[in-house]
Write an enzyme that holds these catalytic residues in place. Structure first.
Site, PDB file in Angstrom:
ATOM      1  N   HIS A  20       0.859  -1.195   0.000  1.00 32.91           N
ATOM      2  CA  HIS A  20       0.000   0.000   0.000  1.00 32.91           C
ATOM      3  C   HIS A  20       0.893   1.241   0.000  1.00 32.91           C
ATOM      4  O   HIS A  20       1.723   1.419   0.890  1.00 32.91           O
ATOM      5  CB  HIS A  20      -0.922   0.004   1.222  1.00 32.91           C
ATOM      6  CG  HIS A  20      -1.959  -1.073   1.179  1.00 32.91           C
ATOM      7  ND1 HIS A  20      -2.334  -1.798   2.280  1.00 32.91           N
ATOM      8  CD2 HIS A  20      -2.702  -1.552   0.142  1.00 32.91           C
ATOM      9  CE1 HIS A  20      -3.264  -2.678   1.927  1.00 32.91           C
ATOM     10  NE2 HIS A  20      -3.504  -2.553   0.630  1.00 32.91           N
ATOM     11  N   HIS A  37       3.124  -3.601   6.669  1.00 35.79           N
ATOM     12  CA  HIS A  37       2.085  -2.594   6.464  1.00 35.79           C
ATOM     13  C   HIS A  37       2.133  -1.563   7.592  1.00 35.79           C
ATOM     14  O   HIS A  37       2.925  -1.680   8.514  1.00 35.79           O
ATOM     15  CB  HIS A  37       0.699  -3.260   6.510  1.00 35.79           C
ATOM     16  CG  HIS A  37       0.449  -4.219   5.397  1.00 35.79           C
ATOM     17  ND1 HIS A  37      -0.363  -3.927   4.329  1.00 35.79           N
ATOM     18  CD2 HIS A  37       0.901  -5.486   5.178  1.00 35.79           C
ATOM     19  CE1 HIS A  37      -0.409  -4.955   3.506  1.00 35.79           C
ATOM     20  NE2 HIS A  37       0.351  -5.924   4.000  1.00 35.79           N
ATOM     21  N   GLU A  45       1.634  -4.906  11.039  1.00 35.94           N
ATOM     22  CA  GLU A  45       1.117  -3.535  10.961  1.00 35.94           C
ATOM     23  C   GLU A  45       2.014  -2.740  11.898  1.00 35.94           C
ATOM     24  O   GLU A  45       1.939  -2.885  13.120  1.00 35.94           O
ATOM     25  CB  GLU A  45      -0.340  -3.470  11.445  1.00 35.94           C
ATOM     26  CG  GLU A  45      -1.349  -4.144  10.525  1.00 35.94           C
ATOM     27  CD  GLU A  45      -1.696  -3.301   9.305  1.00 35.94           C
ATOM     28  OE1 GLU A  45      -1.291  -2.106   9.249  1.00 35.94           O
ATOM     29  OE2 GLU A  45      -2.374  -3.822   8.402  1.00 35.94           O
ATOM     30  N   ARG A  81      -3.249   4.776  -1.950  1.00 35.29           N
ATOM     31  CA  ARG A  81      -3.073   3.429  -1.391  1.00 35.29           C
ATOM     32  C   ARG A  81      -2.861   2.361  -2.465  1.00 35.29           C
ATOM     33  O   ARG A  81      -2.060   1.453  -2.319  1.00 35.29           O
ATOM     34  CB  ARG A  81      -4.337   3.097  -0.573  1.00 35.29           C
ATOM     35  CG  ARG A  81      -4.487   1.650  -0.126  1.00 35.29           C
ATOM     36  CD  ARG A  81      -5.811   1.483   0.600  1.00 35.29           C
ATOM     37  NE  ARG A  81      -6.224   0.095   0.782  1.00 35.29           N
ATOM     38  CZ  ARG A  81      -6.064  -0.608   1.903  1.00 35.29           C
ATOM     39  NH1 ARG A  81      -5.459  -0.067   2.941  1.00 35.29           N
ATOM     40  NH2 ARG A  81      -6.502  -1.850   1.985  1.00 35.29           N
ATOM     41  N   GLU A  87       1.904   3.828   3.023  1.00 34.61           N
ATOM     42  CA  GLU A  87       2.475   3.278   4.258  1.00 34.61           C
ATOM     43  C   GLU A  87       4.006   3.312   4.177  1.00 34.61           C
ATOM     44  O   GLU A  87       4.673   2.291   4.096  1.00 34.61           O
ATOM     45  CB  GLU A  87       1.916   1.858   4.477  1.00 34.61           C
ATOM     46  CG  GLU A  87       0.391   1.873   4.603  1.00 34.61           C
ATOM     47  CD  GLU A  87      -0.275   0.493   4.511  1.00 34.61           C
ATOM     48  OE1 GLU A  87       0.441  -0.528   4.529  1.00 34.61           O
ATOM     49  OE2 GLU A  87      -1.519   0.444   4.424  1.00 34.61           O
TER      50      GLU A  87
END
Length: 438
Positions: free
Chosen positions: A197, A325, A399, A255, A200
């Protein structure tokens, strides 16, 4: 606009007036990165009832907001944190609605343009590079990252081999670094990708950090030496090259990929909803204008197809898949598309537990860990599930920092601490697989 079977509340009563006001307030998009975010805000809110959640969904839809958390309007639900980037014109109307409907909120970023410009001037002050070479504590453009890869390929040929696995939609090469001590004997491998993405940015920063640490500590650190002697690491610092480039030049909060759709003016596909595993089911959208658009068919995106083809070809020796991510501070493993326990749960779960503890030991930063479907949300067509279903037994998605204070705009001064702690988690997972798991 009544909610079936419920008394007409202040939320419901105020909604039609609010939606009407939007028709007047809807902005025309300016395409200059320069001042396009002036007056934009990032707001955090938590709906307390399903009715509030439904009202918010309607508003978000009308306002065409940029959802930072969760990734899709369909995930907005009672008690779930929502971080929303709202354009200047819409912010007054949204705040008025929230106050009128008595929905609690907190402004995370007062003026997005300001925040971006502060970060940019800091970056200029800190200089793009150190005098001694490459600066790993700033964010780098795609061109800088690719030049860095070429440079390492030339200067560290003993441990690094750079190759391309294909081309992006816009024709950019998809470079991967193969890291590890050359060996005649069979070696297992770990795949690492960052930047699926575009917005990020901490992801690609970590991939670069990982490579730097491997080269820097190979001789001095027994763990790193063992990792590089016993395994190969395939590192793809920027998966979504077109989107990442676009997030530097046009829209910081882009994104998706940048592919064109013949029917719609909206561009791009969510590269983490485009994999052939329960494709375009829950948590993915069929609409090309949505951030979680699954694409016209699985592997429609050349970037996804290239990685899938490579992983399929090497699935016999790739034992782990790690994807990076942001943001949420979580370590996730399959399944993402369904609530079910993976067959090798105990091994994967204990690897995650140890990794999260190792990460926390550095600065006390807490990560949640668990199956993606229950820890984050259900989403179909993800790379992690696909890799697992295609025979790679240890698949994880990180994440990274933070939990929303900075969101996608994690300051450069936090690159070093974020990467330092994440490095420990990755080493932990790798060693766990080498020792414990078959």
């Amino acid at each position: 606009m009544k909610f079936p079977g419920k008394p007409r509340s202040r939320t419901a009563a105020f909604l039609p007036l609010f939606l009407l006001s939007l028709k007047i307030l809807q902005p025309g998009h300016s395409h200059l990165y320069g001042n396009r975010y002036a007056g934009d805000k990032v707001i955090r809110l938590i709906p307390n009832t399903e009715e509030e959640a439904n009202a918010l969904k309607k508003i978000y839809h009308q306002l065409k907001v940029d959802l930072w958390q969760p990734s899709s309007i369909s995930y907005v639900s009672k008690g779930a944190v929502t971080d929303v980037h709202i354009l200047q014109n819409g912010s007054q109307a949204l705040l008025a609605f929230l106050q009128e409907a008595n929905i609690q909120y907190k402004i995370l970023i007062e003026d997005l343009q300001n925040t971006l410009e502060k970060a940019s001037s800091l970056r200029t002050q800190r200089n793009r590079r150190y005098l001694s070479g490459y600066n790993y504590e700033v964010y780098h453009s795609l061109e800088e990252i690719q030049n860095w890869m070429h440079h390492l390929n030339k200067t560290h040929s003993g441990l690094i081999h750079m190759f391309s696995i294909g081309r992006s939609y816009e024709g950019r090469p998809l470079f991967v670094l193969k890291l590890g001590r050359r060996s005649r004997t069979y070696k297992r491998a770990v795949w690492i990708d960052c930047g699926i993405h575009a917005r990020e940015w901490i992801g690609p920063a970590f991939c670069q950090w990982f490579v730097k640490e491997a080269l820097l500590t190979y001789r001095s650190d027994p763990t790193m030496r063992k990792m590089l002697n016993h395994l190969y690491f395939y590192v793809m610092p920027v998966f979504n090259v077109d989107g990442y480039h676009f997030s530097w030049t046009n829209d910081r909060f882009w994104r998706k990929t940048r592919s064109r759709n013949s029917m719609f003016h909206c561009r791009g596909v969510d590269a983490n909803r485009n994999w052939k595993v329960k494709w375009c089911d829950e948590g993915a959208s069929m609409h090309p204008c949505d951030d979680t658009y699954c694409g016209p068919f699985p592997e429609s995106e050349p970037e996804v197809k290239a990685v899938a083809t490579f992983l399929r070809k090497h699935r016999k020796h790739i034992r782990a898949y790690l994807s990076f991510h942001a943001y949420a501070q979580m370590l996730l493993y399959p399944y993402s598309y369904k609530y079910a326990t993976i067959p090798n749960f105990s091994c994967v779960e204990s690897a995650a537990y140890k990794a999260v503890n190792a990460l926390q030991s550095v600065y006390g930063v807490q990560y949640r860990y668990g199956p993606a479907s229950t820890t984050l949300y259900v989403s179909s067509g993800s790379s992690m599930d696909w890799a697992y279903k295609n025979g790679i037994p240890y698949t994880f998605a990180f994440e990274l920092r933070d939990t929303g204070h900075f969101g996608f705009l994690l300051p450069e001064m936090l690159i070093k601490p974020t990467c330092t702690e994440t490095m420990l988690a990755v080493k932990n997972i790798t060693m766990h697989l080498l020792k414990k798991c078959p």
